[in-house]
Design a protein around this motif. Structure first.
Motif, short mmCIF file in Angstrom:
data_model
loop_
_atom_site.label_atom_id
_atom_site.label_comp_id
_atom_site.label_asym_id
_atom_site.label_seq_id
_atom_site.Cartn_x
_atom_site.Cartn_y
_atom_site.Cartn_z
N THR A 37 -1.25 5.65 -6.80
CA THR A 37 -1.45 5.25 -5.40
C THR A 37 -2.19 3.91 -5.33
O THR A 37 -3.08 3.65 -6.12
CB THR A 37 -2.27 6.33 -4.67
N VAL A 38 -1.79 3.10 -4.34
CA VAL A 38 -2.40 1.78 -4.14
C VAL A 38 -2.88 1.66 -2.70
O VAL A 38 -2.13 2.00 -1.76
CB VAL A 38 -1.37 0.65 -4.42
N ILE A 39 -4.12 1.20 -2.49
CA ILE A 39 -4.56 0.77 -1.15
C ILE A 39 -5.02 -0.69 -1.21
O ILE A 39 -5.46 -1.18 -2.25
CB ILE A 39 -5.69 1.64 -0.56
N VAL A 40 -4.88 -1.34 -0.06
CA VAL A 40 -5.38 -2.72 0.07
C VAL A 40 -6.84 -2.62 0.51
O VAL A 40 -7.13 -2.31 1.66
CB VAL A 40 -4.56 -3.51 1.11
N TRP A 41 -7.73 -2.84 -0.43
CA TRP A 41 -9.16 -2.67 -0.13
C TRP A 41 -9.71 -3.85 0.66
O TRP A 41 -10.47 -3.71 1.59
CB TRP A 41 -9.96 -2.47 -1.42
N ASP A 42 -9.32 -5.07 0.27
CA ASP A 42 -9.78 -6.25 1.00
C ASP A 42 -8.76 -7.36 0.84
O ASP A 42 -8.00 -7.39 -0.14
CB ASP A 42 -11.15 -6.72 0.48
N HIS A 43 -8.73 -8.25 1.81
CA HIS A 43 -7.87 -9.43 1.72
C HIS A 43 -8.42 -10.51 2.65
O HIS A 43 -9.32 -10.27 3.44
CB HIS A 43 -6.41 -9.11 2.03
N GLY A 44 -7.87 -11.69 2.50
CA GLY A 44 -8.32 -12.82 3.31
C GLY A 44 -7.87 -14.12 2.67
O GLY A 44 -6.92 -14.14 1.90
N GLU B 31 0.88 -1.17 0.00
CA GLU B 31 0.00 0.00 0.00
C GLU B 31 0.92 1.21 0.00
O GLU B 31 1.83 1.29 0.83
CB GLU B 31 -0.87 -0.03 1.26
N GLY B 32 0.72 2.12 -0.93
CA GLY B 32 1.62 3.27 -0.99
C GLY B 32 1.54 3.93 -2.35
O GLY B 32 0.58 3.74 -3.10
N VAL B 33 2.56 4.70 -2.63
CA VAL B 33 2.59 5.48 -3.86
C VAL B 33 3.73 4.99 -4.74
O VAL B 33 4.87 4.92 -4.29
CB VAL B 33 2.76 6.98 -3.54
N ILE B 34 3.40 4.64 -5.97
CA ILE B 34 4.40 4.28 -6.97
C ILE B 34 4.68 5.54 -7.77
O ILE B 34 3.74 6.22 -8.20
CB ILE B 34 3.88 3.16 -7.90
N ALA B 35 5.96 5.89 -7.93
CA ALA B 35 6.32 7.14 -8.62
C ALA B 35 5.65 7.20 -9.98
O ALA B 35 5.52 6.21 -10.69
CB ALA B 35 7.84 7.22 -8.77
N LYS B 36 5.21 8.41 -10.33
CA LYS B 36 4.41 8.60 -11.55
C LYS B 36 5.09 8.08 -12.81
O LYS B 36 4.43 7.63 -13.74
CB LYS B 36 4.09 10.09 -11.73
#
Ligand code: MN
Length: 191
Positions: free
Chosen positions: A103-110, A91-96
């Motif tokens: 930007t990436v967030i972890v919306w769901d996991h399991g 989760e974080g920012v990948i340089a443009k």
């Protein structure tokens, strides 16, 4: 095929001196059940990334509209390169100017249970149809991925009766990380 070969496409696209994404050299926490993760990725086009652990990689699809909790919603899922298992936590920012910049967030996991076909999950992926039960914080229940139109396009569909309620998928700009509770904008601002 060893792990380095399996992740060849993933590594070829990235410069690990410049992106904070995992190189795949790390050893993820072990577990007996296979994992899944859904990330929201605000790249040149905002999309969801749906990933299922198969063996020692995350099989990956880009899902423009995201997985739906409503049966009957057919969501386009376009295969992307296999990702390393520890990408589940990224989760974080990948340089443009890097591959997949944004930007990436972890919306769901399991975890998930492979359900079919009888020939085996990996064989199902080769043939173009698998079903599985997700045990996530947000996504639960049986889903299927089915290839159509040749090699490149799949559909991600929830099984079951009924039509459900609401839009089926959250607004990705307002959705929050299952790991940190942050939105895309908050992760971007924190970078
Ligand atoms: Mn992506």
């Amino acid at each position: 095929m060893d792990e380095r070969e399996r992740l060849g496409d993933y590594r070829a696209k990235r410069d690990f001196d410049r992106t904070g994404e995992p190189s795949g050299d790390g050893v993820p926490a072990g577990g007996t059940k296979p994992r899944f993760v859904v990330q929201i990725h605000d790249a040149s086009t905002l999309h969801f990334d749906f990933r299922l652990q198969v063996g020692d990689v995350l099989k990956s699809w880009s899902v423009p509209r995201g997985p739906s909790v409503r049966p009957k919603d057919k969501r386009l899922a376009v295969p992307t390169e296999d990702h390393p298992l520890d990408y589940e936590d990224f989760e974080g920012v990948i340089a443009k100017d890097e591959y997949g910049g944004g930007t990436v967030i972890v919306w769901d996991h399991g975890t998930y249970e492979p359900l079919g076909p009888d020939a085996g999950f990996e064989e199902g992926l080769r043939r173009g149809h698998v079903s599985f039960r997700l045990h996530g914080a947000k996504l639960r229940g049986t889903y299927a991925l089915t290839r159509f139109r040749g090699e490149d396009d799949w559909l991600l569909v929830k099984a079951g009766g009924g039509t459900g309620h609401g839009p089926g998928t959250p607004n990705p700009r307002r959705a929050r990380s299952v790991r940190t509770g942050r939105t895309l904008a908050q992760v971007a601002a924190g970078a």
